[in-house]
Design a protein around this motif. Structure first.
Motif, short mmCIF file in Angstrom:
data_model
loop_
_atom_site.label_atom_id
_atom_site.label_comp_id
_atom_site.label_asym_id
_atom_site.label_seq_id
_atom_site.Cartn_x
_atom_site.Cartn_y
_atom_site.Cartn_z
N SER A 70 12.98 8.10 -3.67
CA SER A 70 12.72 7.00 -4.59
C SER A 70 12.14 5.80 -3.85
CB SER A 70 14.01 6.60 -5.32
OG SER A 70 15.05 6.46 -4.39
N LYS A 71 12.51 5.65 -2.55
CA LYS A 71 11.88 4.60 -1.74
C LYS A 71 10.38 4.85 -1.65
CE LYS A 71 15.46 3.49 1.58
NZ LYS A 71 15.88 3.73 2.97
N ASP A 72 10.03 6.12 -1.37
CA ASP A 72 8.61 6.46 -1.26
C ASP A 72 7.89 6.12 -2.56
OD1 ASP A 72 9.04 7.44 1.24
OD2 ASP A 72 9.25 9.53 0.60
N GLN A 73 8.53 6.51 -3.68
CA GLN A 73 7.90 6.25 -4.97
C GLN A 73 7.66 4.76 -5.17
OE1 GLN A 73 9.78 8.27 -8.34
NE2 GLN A 73 10.67 9.70 -6.87
N PHE A 74 8.65 3.98 -4.75
CA PHE A 74 8.51 2.54 -4.92
C PHE A 74 7.31 2.01 -4.14
CE2 PHE A 74 9.28 -1.77 -3.43
CZ PHE A 74 9.42 -2.42 -4.65
N ILE A 75 7.21 2.46 -2.88
CA ILE A 75 6.09 1.97 -2.06
C ILE A 75 4.75 2.44 -2.63
CG2 ILE A 75 5.03 2.05 0.24
CD1 ILE A 75 7.46 0.30 0.17
N ILE A 76 4.71 3.70 -3.10
CA ILE A 76 3.45 4.20 -3.66
C ILE A 76 3.06 3.37 -4.88
CG2 ILE A 76 2.36 6.17 -4.82
CD1 ILE A 76 4.10 7.99 -3.08
N ALA A 77 4.03 3.10 -5.74
CA ALA A 77 3.73 2.30 -6.93
C ALA A 77 3.35 0.88 -6.55
CB ALA A 77 4.94 2.29 -7.87
N TYR A 78 4.08 0.32 -5.60
CA TYR A 78 3.88 -1.08 -5.22
C TYR A 78 2.60 -1.25 -4.41
CZ TYR A 78 5.80 -5.77 -4.70
OH TYR A 78 6.02 -7.11 -4.81
N GLY A 79 2.21 -0.19 -3.70
CA GLY A 79 1.02 -0.27 -2.86
C GLY A 79 -0.28 -0.04 -3.61
N GLY A 80 -0.19 0.11 -4.92
CA GLY A 80 -1.40 0.37 -5.71
C GLY A 80 -2.22 -0.89 -5.94
N LEU A 81 -2.84 -1.37 -4.86
CA LEU A 81 -3.58 -2.63 -4.95
C LEU A 81 -4.95 -2.42 -5.59
CD1 LEU A 81 -2.78 -3.86 -1.36
CD2 LEU A 81 -1.49 -4.31 -3.43
N ARG A 82 -5.40 -3.42 -6.33
CA ARG A 82 -6.74 -3.38 -6.91
C ARG A 82 -7.65 -4.29 -6.10
NH1 ARG A 82 -2.96 -1.06 -9.54
NH2 ARG A 82 -3.33 -0.37 -11.67
N GLY A 83 -8.96 -4.03 -6.17
CA GLY A 83 -9.84 -4.81 -5.31
C GLY A 83 -11.25 -4.96 -5.81
N ALA A 84 -12.14 -5.13 -4.83
CA ALA A 84 -13.50 -5.55 -5.15
C ALA A 84 -14.33 -4.49 -5.86
CB ALA A 84 -14.21 -5.99 -3.87
N ILE A 85 -13.96 -3.20 -5.72
CA ILE A 85 -14.75 -2.17 -6.40
C ILE A 85 -14.68 -2.38 -7.91
CG2 ILE A 85 -14.88 0.30 -6.89
CD1 ILE A 85 -14.12 0.91 -4.09
N ALA A 86 -13.46 -2.65 -8.41
CA ALA A 86 -13.29 -2.90 -9.84
C ALA A 86 -14.12 -4.10 -10.28
CB ALA A 86 -11.81 -3.12 -10.16
N PHE A 87 -14.04 -5.16 -9.49
CA PHE A 87 -14.81 -6.36 -9.81
C PHE A 87 -16.30 -6.04 -9.88
CE2 PHE A 87 -17.37 -9.91 -8.32
CZ PHE A 87 -16.97 -10.92 -9.17
N SER A 88 -16.81 -5.31 -8.88
CA SER A 88 -18.24 -5.03 -8.83
C SER A 88 -18.68 -4.14 -9.98
CB SER A 88 -18.61 -4.35 -7.51
OG SER A 88 -18.41 -5.25 -6.47
N LEU A 89 -17.81 -3.19 -10.37
CA LEU A 89 -18.18 -2.30 -11.47
C LEU A 89 -18.29 -3.10 -12.77
CD1 LEU A 89 -16.15 0.95 -10.77
CD2 LEU A 89 -18.62 0.67 -10.77
N VAL A 90 -17.36 -4.00 -13.01
CA VAL A 90 -17.42 -4.80 -14.24
C VAL A 90 -18.61 -5.76 -14.18
CG1 VAL A 90 -16.22 -6.50 -15.66
CG2 VAL A 90 -14.97 -4.60 -14.69
N TYR A 91 -18.87 -6.27 -12.96
CA TYR A 91 -19.99 -7.19 -12.80
C TYR A 91 -21.31 -6.51 -13.17
CZ TYR A 91 -22.83 -10.84 -10.67
OH TYR A 91 -23.72 -11.85 -10.46
N LEU A 92 -21.38 -5.19 -12.96
CA LEU A 92 -22.60 -4.43 -13.25
C LEU A 92 -22.85 -4.26 -14.73
CD1 LEU A 92 -22.86 -1.35 -10.85
CD2 LEU A 92 -24.56 -3.12 -11.22
N LEU A 93 -21.82 -4.47 -15.58
CA LEU A 93 -21.96 -4.22 -17.02
C LEU A 93 -23.02 -5.12 -17.63
CD1 LEU A 93 -18.27 -3.83 -18.25
CD2 LEU A 93 -19.98 -2.04 -17.92
N ASN A 94 -23.71 -4.57 -18.58
CA ASN A 94 -24.75 -5.32 -19.27
C ASN A 94 -24.13 -6.20 -20.36
OD1 ASN A 94 -26.94 -6.19 -20.66
ND2 ASN A 94 -27.97 -4.19 -20.70
#
Lengths: 565, 565
Positions: free
Chosen positions: B411-435
């Motif tokens: 359950s410790k592992d699960q916590f770190i996996i869930a907590y380590g799910g960081l979002r970043g610049a790829i998401a930003f760039s993909l949305v920025y590309l939208l028309n």
């Protein structure tokens, strides 16, 4: 088998380059306007088209066009370099630069065959992206001791020699243009002088490419190469001077005087700009002990900014880079880690080697592409005057220089210096930059320049190795200095300083000693991180040798490559 | 004193960046249209103006604008990185990525204060120039053994987990948008799903930045990081799928089916493209023994072309790079020289580190620059759904995965996996590309994405280290494997293969052994240059250790840096 494969690869690569080279006329260009439009347009409009069903595989080349084409050219260049070294018989006779020009001619011809316009070596790309790595590599690893010991001779060749060449070639060409029946009456004196000054400059890229292959002795190498570096200031000033004069139409005495001032500003300004960035880089490297990984980056970025900053003010970018590299090196080397040093060294070598390859390939491609204006008289006159001016200049200057030198330049040396005066892509790019409105004869100039470059690179470049062997010119000794030599050199330096002090003669060694003391007392304390500055030079040298032996010992037991670091 | 100096440098740099950042809106952009015009125009018109007397010092900034500004941004990024490491107290609490975003906010704010428009992280620059070095670094040095051993788990999280997240977040957001009083009635289902799929993807850049600082154990690292790499294919497909559907307006069953086919094409296609370039690179490196200096270049160029080629066909560029790096590495390492290897390693690290720094700084700057549309309900809903979806997804998937794993995820592992799910610049760039024409709510999406990125990077990124300490999660062991361990691992591999053979069970080890035999018998002969392929692995390993000891011995006697190589 290897030759076949090589030709196959060449064919494939050229095939894939063909659809790319044409449209924009400038692959590898970050500034091609139509390319920009396409990219921008594509980003906005690419998603508008509504399709019937969801496309499982879609294609969108325009977006990646620019980086993809640059990568392709770099790949072509690297594969060609690789290919030549797989054919030892060929590369032992023909210098690499010649082969690369031939590849460029082939590629350009193939692109033309398909009906597209081959790209030209854009001056902006050349000066901002291809030239700096080569000069930085040369500047950072410049043998300072040899350079400073021969600085007088180098300056004579670089300044007086280039001026002599420029006015001799320019003046005589103007004379030829005035002859009847040459159809060259439209070429005025200023254009001729401009052309003369551009074509007089020995090219560092061409010199490096040829001299690194023939392993000439250090003295001749530094004389010719040093000249090619330092004549940049003269060329830049003369170029801008004659360009301005042509645009303005009139010349006053003040202008001539300003030209001399300008020469000092351009050369010394370049050196000052470079030195400032060099000191900044050295100072920055003092604090990088926790961020080893970006150490090499500081070296690259500061040097590049030195070059660009100099270019902004039309100072000599080449001299700025040389100064920057030479100033930062001793301090940076004391601060950065061993692995960063390897990275810097090998990355600079790699970068300059690829730039060099690309320059020669593009020279070939540009030859096929360019709008040529062939004029037999002009081209032949240029070639003959260049050769004559070089020979006369070297003989005349050596006569003066030998009066001041302890180790005189022999007639063999003179021959190699004159023969090694290769011309290259800098001259081509400078003429390419000319505005056709003010210089209607630009295309003829370009053709003549290309002819001279080809002559020097092919004829001189290919025959210099046999001539060096024939004349039994002293070659470079590959051995590294032993500790014994190191001790004796330092001892002699101190001895000569002492003798000069006793004589009351403030010579070369006296000032060198003063500079060393100042460096040790103040500069090193500011620029080198704490604990390291205390280690005496000799112990550091001993350490280096010890380390080398340890590695050699291990490698001799297991004669393979390692992936340790 | 160091802090003061640091702030001073920051001020100076920002001061010098200010006049630059504004005009084009995209410094560091190779495609900015107005910049191109200026460059081209300048080249032609710069010399027209006739001046009274010869200018001793002239200024021409526009010509060098592009490379100069790129250098300035890179310098800013490097100096910031350097600065943080000079403040050990600060950098031990706050992750570098947070500090860099703050610097970006400051720089953006300062640029705005002067009245210019701060530049935005252009999607093209991000995807073509900033992202590839980071992914290549990750792909080339990917711990293959751990990755393949946990491939099933990683794939579950990357594919099923991302799909779950995308539809959960997208669906619920659509629900929220339908509520009265939210002013979000205009947001349709497809846009919500698109947004959900973009925001669900864990970001490799953010994960690397945070996880490399907390030194978590290898299993958790490879699980979270592997997920962030492999979910790229899912994100790409979902993104294009929903984008197409929004443009087309109608969805048929065929489209849904094609979506699944497309996922396979995108992921497997990316891997195939990468593998082809990887094999090409390995094959090329077979012949580089005479041209050591350009060896690293082949690695970089082939990898970059793999990425670009995949992007041309809208395949997963990230998977292509990973495949290329993983395929080429064993053969390339056997072929290239020891120093080339050091150059590749350190240059990749340097490059990825700078890219990473630039990405976070630009995220900050873009936040200040961007046209924001703040909607409390939408932003809070997004954030909450993201967190909930991640937790539920990890718990649910682990339940399934643990049935197949020998080493169960605690359950410790699960916590770190869930907590380590960081979002970043790829998401930003993909949305920025939208028309914006098809997605009128693009600005609101951008604001929400930035909020989520900031939340994950700041809150999760800053608290993950204390939490890891608090939960006593196993950390990474820094020691290298001894020869003993190496022998036993190999021995166990063979043993397990033998047991599987006897049982008649064709499991993991059986196929690995088959692959190894095939590799040794055919592939190595083609891709590794002659004499080296004969050395057994153990001797090579022993050799490596021996070499390391020799260097350590020398360095212990002289504890300074060397400039030997």
């Amino acid at each position: 088998m290897e030759l076949k494969m090589f030709i196959l690869v060449l064919g494939l690569l050229v095939g894939s380059l063909m659809p790319l080279g044409g449209a924009s006329g400038s692959p590898g260009s970050g500034t091609g306007q139509d390319e920009c439009k396409k990219n921008n347009g594509d980003e906005k409009n690419g998603n508008k088209t509504t399709k019937k069903s969801f496309p499982v595989l879609s294609l969108n080349y325009e977006n990646v066009r620019l980086p993809f084409e640059i990568s392709l050219w770099v790949l072509l260049a690297s594969l060609m370099k690789l290919g030549f070294h797989l054919m030892p018989r060929l590369s032992s006779i023909v210098p690499e630069s010649c082969l690369l020009i031939v590849v460029g001619l082939l590629v350009g011809g193939l692109i033309k065959l398909v009906g597209k316009a081959p790209p030209v070596l854009e001056s902006n790309i050349f000066f901002f992206y291809l030239l700096p790595p080569i000069i930085l590599d040369a500047g950072y690893f410049l043998p300072i001791r040899q350079f400073t010991e021969n600085l007088g001779t180098i300056l004579m060749f670089a300044v007086v020699g280039t001026l002599w060449n420029a006015f001799f070639v320019g003046g005589l060409l103007y004379g030829v243009c005035q002859l009847e029946g040459t159809n060259l009456a439209g070429v005025n004196l200023l254009s001729c002088l401009l052309f003369g000054s551009v074509i007089s400059a020995v090219d560092p890229v061409a010199v490096l490419a040829v001299f690194e292959e023939i392993h000439i002795n250090e003295l001749l190498h530094i004389l010719v190469f040093g000249e090619s570096l330092l004549n940049d200031a003269v060329t830049v000033v003369l170029y801008h001077l004659f360009e301005e004069f042509t645009n303005a139409g009139t010349i006053t005495v003040t202008d001539g005087f300003l030209g001399i001032v300008c020469f000092l500003v351009v050369s010394l300004g370049g050196i000052v700009v470079g030195a400032i960035y060099g000191i900044l880089a050295a100072f920055t490297s003092r604090f990088t002990s926790h961020t080893r990984v970006i150490e090499p980056l500081f070296i690259f970025v500061y040097s590049y900014m030195a070059y660009l900053s100099a270019e902004v003010f039309h100072l000599s970018g080449i001299m700025a880079l040389i100064a920057c590299g030479a100033v930062m090196r001793p301090y940076v080397e004391a601060n950065i880690s061993h692995k960063s040093h390897t990275t810097i060294k090998y990355f600079l070598k790699m970068w300059s080697s690829v730039s060099d390859t690309l320059i020669f390939i593009f020279l070939g491609v540009s030859t096929v592409a360019g709008p040529h204006e062939w004029n037999w008289i002009f081209v032949v006159a240029t070639l003959v005057f260049c050769l004559v001016a070089r020979v006369l200049g070297v003989i005349g200057l050596t006569f003066v220089i030998n009066k001041f030198r302890i180790v005189k330049l022999t007639s063999k040396d003179q021959f190699i210096i004159a023969y090694g005066g290769l011309r290259g892509a800098i001259a081509f790019s400078l003429v390419y930059l000319l505005n056709p409105k003010h210089f209607p004869m630009r295309n003829m100039f370009l053709t003549a320049i290309i002819t001279v470059i080809f002559f020097t690179v092919f004829v001189q470049g290919m025959t210099i190795r046999p001539l060096v062997d024939l004349l039994a010119v002293k070659k470079k000794q590959e051995t590294k200095r032993s500790i014994n030599e190191e001790i004796h050199t330092q001892f002699l330096d101190h001895l000569l300083t002492g003798i000069e002090d006793i004589c009351g003669h403030y010579g070369h060694h006296h000032w060198k000693d003063k500079l060393n003391r100042f460096n040790k007392k103040y500069v090193k304390k500011c620029l080198i991180a704490g604990e390291r500055s205390k280690e005496p030079q000799l112990i550091a040298f001993y350490h280096k040798m010890e380390m080398k032996q340890a590695i050699e010992l291990v490698e001799s037991v297991f004669p393979t490559t390692l992936d340790l670091f």
